[in-house]
Write a protein that holds these residues in place. Structure first.
Motif, PDB file in Angstrom:
ATOM      1  N   SER A   1       0.814  -1.227   0.000  1.00  0.00           N
ATOM      2  CA  SER A   1       0.000   0.000   0.000  1.00  0.00           C
ATOM      3  C   SER A   1       0.843   1.271   0.000  1.00  0.00           C
ATOM      4  CB  SER A   1      -0.957   0.006   1.192  1.00  0.00           C
ATOM      5  OG  SER A   1      -0.236   0.110   2.392  1.00  0.00           O
ATOM      6  N   HIS A   2       1.996   1.233   0.663  1.00  0.00           N
ATOM      7  CA  HIS A   2       2.777   2.466   0.803  1.00  0.00           C
ATOM      8  C   HIS A   2       3.294   2.988  -0.531  1.00  0.00           C
ATOM      9  CE1 HIS A   2       6.608   0.147   0.573  1.00  0.00           C
ATOM     10  NE2 HIS A   2       5.867  -0.781   1.120  1.00  0.00           N
ATOM     11  N   TRP A   3       3.525   2.098  -1.490  1.00  0.00           N
ATOM     12  CA  TRP A   3       3.945   2.614  -2.800  1.00  0.00           C
ATOM     13  C   TRP A   3       2.805   2.600  -3.810  1.00  0.00           C
ATOM     14  CZ3 TRP A   3       3.532  -0.847  -6.807  1.00  0.00           C
ATOM     15  CH2 TRP A   3       3.551  -2.214  -6.487  1.00  0.00           C
ATOM     16  N   ALA A   4       1.864   1.649  -3.652  1.00  0.00           N
ATOM     17  CA  ALA A   4       0.777   1.555  -4.634  1.00  0.00           C
ATOM     18  C   ALA A   4      -0.066   2.818  -4.637  1.00  0.00           C
ATOM     19  CB  ALA A   4      -0.091   0.340  -4.334  1.00  0.00           C
ATOM     20  N   THR A   5      -0.185   3.442  -3.478  1.00  0.00           N
ATOM     21  CA  THR A   5      -1.049   4.620  -3.381  1.00  0.00           C
ATOM     22  C   THR A   5      -0.255   5.918  -3.405  1.00  0.00           C
ATOM     23  OG1 THR A   5      -0.933   4.415  -0.984  1.00  0.00           O
ATOM     24  CG2 THR A   5      -2.809   3.372  -2.063  1.00  0.00           C
ATOM     25  N   ASP A   6       1.052   5.808  -3.632  1.00  0.00           N
ATOM     26  CA  ASP A   6       1.920   6.984  -3.575  1.00  0.00           C
ATOM     27  C   ASP A   6       2.109   7.558  -4.977  1.00  0.00           C
ATOM     28  OD1 ASP A   6       3.848   8.859  -3.152  1.00  0.00           O
ATOM     29  OD2 ASP A   6       5.403   7.454  -2.533  1.00  0.00           O
ATOM     30  N   LYS A   7       1.766   8.820  -5.156  1.00  0.00           N
ATOM     31  CA  LYS A   7       1.886   9.410  -6.491  1.00  0.00           C
ATOM     32  C   LYS A   7       3.259  10.020  -6.748  1.00  0.00           C
ATOM     33  CE  LYS A   7      -2.970  10.326  -7.294  1.00  0.00           C
ATOM     34  NZ  LYS A   7      -4.027  11.316  -7.381  1.00  0.00           N
ATOM     35  N   LEU A   8       4.112  10.014  -5.747  1.00  0.00           N
ATOM     36  CA  LEU A   8       5.428  10.629  -5.937  1.00  0.00           C
ATOM     37  C   LEU A   8       6.296   9.765  -6.855  1.00  0.00           C
ATOM     38  CD1 LEU A   8       6.160  11.885  -2.323  1.00  0.00           C
ATOM     39  CD2 LEU A   8       5.347  13.202  -4.284  1.00  0.00           C
ATOM     40  N   ALA A   9       7.256  10.408  -7.477  1.00  0.00           N
ATOM     41  CA  ALA A   9       8.082   9.730  -8.485  1.00  0.00           C
ATOM     42  C   ALA A   9       8.817   8.515  -7.931  1.00  0.00           C
ATOM     43  CB  ALA A   9       9.089  10.724  -9.064  1.00  0.00           C
ATOM     44  N   VAL A  10       9.179   8.534  -6.637  1.00  0.00           N
ATOM     45  CA  VAL A  10       9.963   7.412  -6.093  1.00  0.00           C
ATOM     46  C   VAL A  10       9.213   6.093  -6.165  1.00  0.00           C
ATOM     47  CG1 VAL A  10      11.470   8.690  -4.538  1.00  0.00           C
ATOM     48  CG2 VAL A  10       9.225   7.955  -3.739  1.00  0.00           C
ATOM     49  N   SER A  11       7.886   6.150  -6.281  1.00  0.00           N
ATOM     50  CA  SER A  11       7.133   4.896  -6.339  1.00  0.00           C
ATOM     51  C   SER A  11       7.145   4.302  -7.744  1.00  0.00           C
ATOM     52  CB  SER A  11       5.695   5.111  -5.876  1.00  0.00           C
ATOM     53  OG  SER A  11       4.983   5.849  -6.845  1.00  0.00           O
ATOM     54  N   GLN A  12       7.701   5.031  -8.709  1.00  0.00           N
ATOM     55  CA  GLN A  12       7.696   4.532 -10.087  1.00  0.00           C
ATOM     56  C   GLN A  12       9.095   4.365 -10.677  1.00  0.00           C
ATOM     57  OE1 GLN A  12       3.903   7.160 -11.078  1.00  0.00           O
ATOM     58  NE2 GLN A  12       4.612   6.081 -12.909  1.00  0.00           N
ATOM     59  N   ILE A  13      10.083   4.256  -9.808  1.00  0.00           N
ATOM     60  CA  ILE A  13      11.446   4.014 -10.304  1.00  0.00           C
ATOM     61  C   ILE A  13      11.531   2.555 -10.744  1.00  0.00           C
ATOM     62  CG2 ILE A  13      13.886   3.940  -9.659  1.00  0.00           C
ATOM     63  CD1 ILE A  13      13.235   6.077  -7.534  1.00  0.00           C
ATOM     64  N   PRO A  14      12.049   2.274 -11.944  1.00  0.00           N
ATOM     65  CA  PRO A  14      12.121   0.877 -12.404  1.00  0.00           C
ATOM     66  C   PRO A  14      12.872  -0.013 -11.414  1.00  0.00           C
ATOM     67  CG  PRO A  14      12.596   2.374 -14.213  1.00  0.00           C
ATOM     68  CD  PRO A  14      12.512   3.224 -12.971  1.00  0.00           C
ATOM     69  N   ILE A  15      12.381  -1.223 -11.232  1.00  0.00           N
ATOM     70  CA  ILE A  15      12.974  -2.152 -10.265  1.00  0.00           C
ATOM     71  C   ILE A  15      14.441  -2.427 -10.582  1.00  0.00           C
ATOM     72  CG2 ILE A  15      12.845  -4.515  -9.354  1.00  0.00           C
ATOM     73  CD1 ILE A  15       9.825  -4.463  -9.908  1.00  0.00           C
ATOM     74  N   ILE A  16      14.793  -2.432 -11.854  1.00  0.00           N
ATOM     75  CA  ILE A  16      16.154  -2.788 -12.266  1.00  0.00           C
ATOM     76  C   ILE A  16      17.192  -1.744 -11.825  1.00  0.00           C
ATOM     77  CG2 ILE A  16      16.150  -1.649 -14.533  1.00  0.00           C
ATOM     78  CD1 ILE A  16      17.400  -5.225 -13.883  1.00  0.00           C
ATOM     79  N   THR A  17      16.743  -0.565 -11.418  1.00  0.00           N
ATOM     80  CA  THR A  17      17.663   0.500 -10.993  1.00  0.00           C
ATOM     81  C   THR A  17      18.597  -0.007  -9.893  1.00  0.00           C
ATOM     82  OG1 THR A  17      15.855   2.039 -11.383  1.00  0.00           O
ATOM     83  CG2 THR A  17      17.752   2.892 -10.160  1.00  0.00           C
ATOM     84  N   PRO A  18      19.914   0.194 -10.037  1.00  0.00           N
ATOM     85  CA  PRO A  18      20.821  -0.299  -8.991  1.00  0.00           C
ATOM     86  C   PRO A  18      20.420   0.197  -7.602  1.00  0.00           C
ATOM     87  CG  PRO A  18      22.070   0.397 -10.899  1.00  0.00           C
ATOM     88  CD  PRO A  18      20.633   0.798 -11.158  1.00  0.00           C
ATOM     89  N   SER A  19      20.277  -0.739  -6.679  1.00  0.00           N
ATOM     90  CA  SER A  19      19.823  -0.404  -5.322  1.00  0.00           C
ATOM     91  C   SER A  19      20.749   0.594  -4.651  1.00  0.00           C
ATOM     92  CB  SER A  19      19.776  -1.664  -4.458  1.00  0.00           C
ATOM     93  OG  SER A  19      19.253  -2.741  -5.174  1.00  0.00           O
ATOM     94  N   SER A  20      22.023   0.542  -5.029  1.00  0.00           N
ATOM     95  CA  SER A  20      22.997   1.438  -4.406  1.00  0.00           C
ATOM     96  C   SER A  20      22.693   2.899  -4.704  1.00  0.00           C
ATOM     97  CB  SER A  20      24.398   1.092  -4.913  1.00  0.00           C
ATOM     98  OG  SER A  20      24.391   1.022  -6.326  1.00  0.00           O
ATOM     99  N   GLU A  21      21.858   3.159  -5.727  1.00  0.00           N
ATOM    100  CA  GLU A  21      21.548   4.543  -6.115  1.00  0.00           C
ATOM    101  C   GLU A  21      20.223   5.014  -5.526  1.00  0.00           C
ATOM    102  OE1 GLU A  21      24.214   5.679  -7.656  1.00  0.00           O
ATOM    103  OE2 GLU A  21      24.837   3.576  -7.500  1.00  0.00           O
ATOM    104  N   LEU A  22      19.574   4.165  -4.744  1.00  0.00           N
ATOM    105  CA  LEU A  22      18.240   4.496  -4.241  1.00  0.00           C
ATOM    106  C   LEU A  22      18.275   4.919  -2.782  1.00  0.00           C
ATOM    107  CD1 LEU A  22      16.216   1.507  -5.710  1.00  0.00           C
ATOM    108  CD2 LEU A  22      16.299   3.839  -6.581  1.00  0.00           C
ATOM    109  N   LYS A  23      17.315   5.720  -2.424  1.00  0.00           N
ATOM    110  CA  LYS A  23      17.133   6.018  -1.007  1.00  0.00           C
ATOM    111  C   LYS A  23      15.666   5.806  -0.659  1.00  0.00           C
ATOM    112  CE  LYS A  23      18.693   9.018   2.668  1.00  0.00           C
ATOM    113  NZ  LYS A  23      17.447   9.078   3.434  1.00  0.00           N
ATOM    114  N   ASP A  24      14.819   6.810  -0.930  1.00  0.00           N
ATOM    115  CA  ASP A  24      13.405   6.627  -0.589  1.00  0.00           C
ATOM    116  C   ASP A  24      12.761   5.486  -1.376  1.00  0.00           C
ATOM    117  OD1 ASP A  24      13.634   8.630   1.184  1.00  0.00           O
ATOM    118  OD2 ASP A  24      12.707  10.167  -0.064  1.00  0.00           O
ATOM    119  N   GLY A  25      13.230   5.261  -2.582  1.00  0.00           N
ATOM    120  CA  GLY A  25      12.630   4.206  -3.398  1.00  0.00           C
ATOM    121  C   GLY A  25      13.168   2.822  -3.091  1.00  0.00           C
ATOM    122  N   TYR A  26      14.146   2.745  -2.191  1.00  0.00           N
ATOM    123  CA  TYR A  26      14.796   1.453  -1.932  1.00  0.00           C
ATOM    124  C   TYR A  26      13.802   0.406  -1.457  1.00  0.00           C
ATOM    125  CZ  TYR A  26      17.762  -2.099   0.161  1.00  0.00           C
ATOM    126  OH  TYR A  26      18.335  -3.302   0.490  1.00  0.00           O
TER     127      TYR A  26
END
Ligand code: ZN
Length: 618
Positions: free
Chosen positions: A432-457
């Motif tokens: 629910s925390h990302w499914a209902t979140d309209k901010l860009a961090v909820s739509q970062i592609p999964i393949i993005t290196p985790s080392s580059e993520l913070k809120d979207g991790y």
């Protein structure tokens, strides 16, 4: 009456998967293969660690000495080594993912002596990094070994995170030894700074660990205790032997036995010797007052092999009283259901800390009462397969382990608890925390290196990939899904798989390109939002048009309610999005009058429920 849903599908021209240049290079070099197998030139480096440490609580000082024999299996000549000092993350000036209290801060690891192939070198202890480049006077040629020696000390932090002081005479030691970073075929040296957020990437090594502690301290560690008769009293050894074949929980050391010094041998100090082979890390817990339970579980029905399940916990940790029972269930269930491969180690210990963190053969769990505590334990034990059996790069592709552990915690939860309640917990905690979140961090592609993520991790490591795996399971059916998963695990256990090895193996085993699915779930900025566009009455029943606004290729259920009061639920797998990921048509063959229709993704939580139902005009 017949209710029938048909979908039109036609074969699309096979899509390709995006490969970044580092990944392309691996295929060019034949270290990996696009059929998903390790390439003919696949290699990985390894080392043998002989580590001795001593602890003397309540002093927080830990002293260590080790020899590392490192083997360069790569085709490259190494002119330097990268050494990881993970505990430098405690240093006041270290980069950190989040804030830290003063009690978390220490002086990090202090190297007292360091040598290469017997020649002492100088070490600069002043920097705040967890990575240190060591330039070599004599390069390590392909196929050659190099021997390193370290003496070091550090203070266990007063505030425990994934490791640290639990109480004045109980320590959890993790990441406590200098190690050689991974050098691999697609990254070269892994230079991911440890900031306390992302997790790890380690080689598969051989370990000998000796832990010197005062009498009456028990040590629980990764690996097999090699010298029980040199550290434990005979009555305790006898109980451990019984537990190794027992189905029920046995108290190995209770409060009275600990108080009366009836557990360890009464020498001034005892040296506990553990060995573990082909594991990616070691850790340990020690205490002079933790209770000790043990049992065992059959982890391979074919051979009858059992694995020990142990627990170490404080007298007040109520939740830990059942953790051996629950952990034994998990070892057995995971071994025979999902992932359905025998637990790969001889034992597992749950140690009471406050990290909720996995280590090979150990979990550091907080004591949480009720179903939530069991869910956490199930999650951490699931990590035994991902990342420890599979050797994934957690710091770069966290979804390759956290996504699976999240999926496995759901599947095992449904096996012993009310599936509806388990699903609800999953939706609340994982979706629910990302499914209902309209901010860009909820739509970062999964393949993005985790080392580059913070809120979207959290989104990208846990809930989103877990849903992708569940959608894949629904798409392929359990048999094909499991068969493909087992081939992937068989090909890559003890190695370093990357996402493409997983994708291409599933393509290879199923005999069809699933690239449309991988692109849809792992490489896109999709989210979840289905919408009923129209419901039209026709000669055969009804034609329903559904728009996939969010884009993820999710499975869903169609709930039909007829005017005569009857109901029907019809399941749609993600295959419905194969021909067109943006819209799909359903033909409902019926001679009944449809009263209402609703589409529901259950775990696949729709971000906008206002367009998910249709009701006939009265
Ligand atoms: Zn996890």
């Amino acid at each position: 009456m017949c209710v029938f849903i048909s979908i039109c599908s036609f074969s699309l021209e096979a899509q390709s998967l995006n490969e970044t240049r580092d990944i392309k290079d691996a295929y060019t070099k034949n270290t990996r293969s696009r059929d998903g197998q390790p390439g003919v030139k696949y290699w990985q480096n390894t080392a043998t660690y002989a580590i001795s440490i001593s602890a003397d609580p309540p002093s927080r000082l830990i002293k260590g000495t080790e020899t590392i024999s490192y083997t360069n299996n790569s085709p490259d000549t190494l002119n330097k080594l990268v050494i990881k000092l993970i505990l430098n993350q405690h240093k006041p000036g270290a980069a950190r993912y989040g804030g830290s209290g003063m009690d978390y801060q220490t002086d990090g690891i202090v190297i007292d002596r360091f040598s290469i192939d017997g020649t002492d070198g100088l070490w600069d202890n002043t920097n705040n990094t967890t990575l240190v480049d060591v330039l070599l006077k004599k390069s390590v040629l392909p196929g050659a070994h190099i021997n390193l020696e370290f003496d070091w000390h550090y203070d266990v932090s007063k505030q425990a995170g994934r490791e640290g002081m639990i109480d004045s005479t109980t320590f959890y030691l993790g990441y406590f030894y200098p190690r050689v970073a991974v050098y691999d075929d697609y990254l070269g040296w892994d230079k991911t700074e440890f900031t306390g957020g992302q997790e790890f990437y380690n080689d598969f090594n051989q370990y000998s660990l000796k832990v010197s502690v005062p009498a009456n301290y028990v040590v629980w560690a990764t690996g097999v205790l090699k010298n029980p008769e040199q550290v434990l009293q005979s009555a305790i050894i006898k109980k451990l032997k019984i537990a190794a074949t027992a189905d029920s929980t046995i108290s190995i050391a209770n409060k009275e036995e600990l108080l009366q010094h009836k557990v360890t041998l009464q020498a001034e100090r005892n040296i506990w010797h553990f060995e573990a082979s082909n594991v990616s890390d070691i850790a340990l817990g020690l205490s002079d007052h933790y209770l000790w339970d043990a049992s065992s579980a059959v982890v391979d029905n074919k051979t009858g092999r059992r694995a020990e399940m142990q627990a170490a916990y404080s007298d007040t940790a109520k939740a830990f009283r059942s953790i051996v029972h629950d952990g034994s269930y998990a070892l057995n269930w995971y071994s025979h259901n999902f992932p359905g491969l025998p637990y790969p180690y001889p034992k597992m210990t749950a140690f009471e800390g406050n990290a909720d963190m996995e280590f090979p053969m150990l979990v550091n769990d907080s004591s949480i009462d009720g179903p939530e505590g069991r869910r956490v334990t199930d999650h951490e034990i699931a990590h035994s397969w991902f990342p420890f059996y599979m050797g994934v790069n957690e710091s770069r592709y966290a979804f390759m382990d956290e996504g699976w552990a999240t999926t496995l915690e759901l599947l095992i939860g449904r096996s012993f608890s009310d599936p509806k309640a388990v699903d609800k917990t999953y939706r609340q905690g994982r979706v629910s925390h990302w499914a209902t979140d309209k901010l860009a961090v909820s739509q970062i592609p999964i393949i993005t290196p985790s080392s580059e993520l913070k809120d979207g991790y959290r989104h990208n490591a846990y809930g989103k990939p877990s849903l992708a795996y569940l959608a894949l399971k629904d798409l392929l059916g359990d048999d094909v899904f499991k068969k493909s998963l087992h081939v992937y695990m068989d090909r890559w256990n003890g190695k370093h798989p990357i996402p493409w090895d997983f994708f291409y193996t599933f393509n290879n085993v199923t005999g069809k390109s699933l690239n449309w699915f991988w692109n849809n779930w792992f490489f896109s900025s999709n989210y979840i939002d289905l919408s009923i566009s129209s419901v039209q009455k026709n000669a055969n029943g009804y034609a329903v048009s559904i728009a996939n606004i969010g884009g993820f290729a999710i499975p869903f259920d169609v709930y039909l309610e007829f005017a005569d009061g009857s109901n029907q639920v019809i399941h749609q797998t993600p295959q419905i999005w194969f021909a067109n990921e943006k819209k799909a048509g359903l033909a409902i063959k019926t001679n009944k009058k449809l009263k209402s229709l609703r589409i529901d993704g259950n775990l696949f939580m729709d971000s906008d429920l206002r367009n998910n139902s249709w009701t006939t005009n009265p």
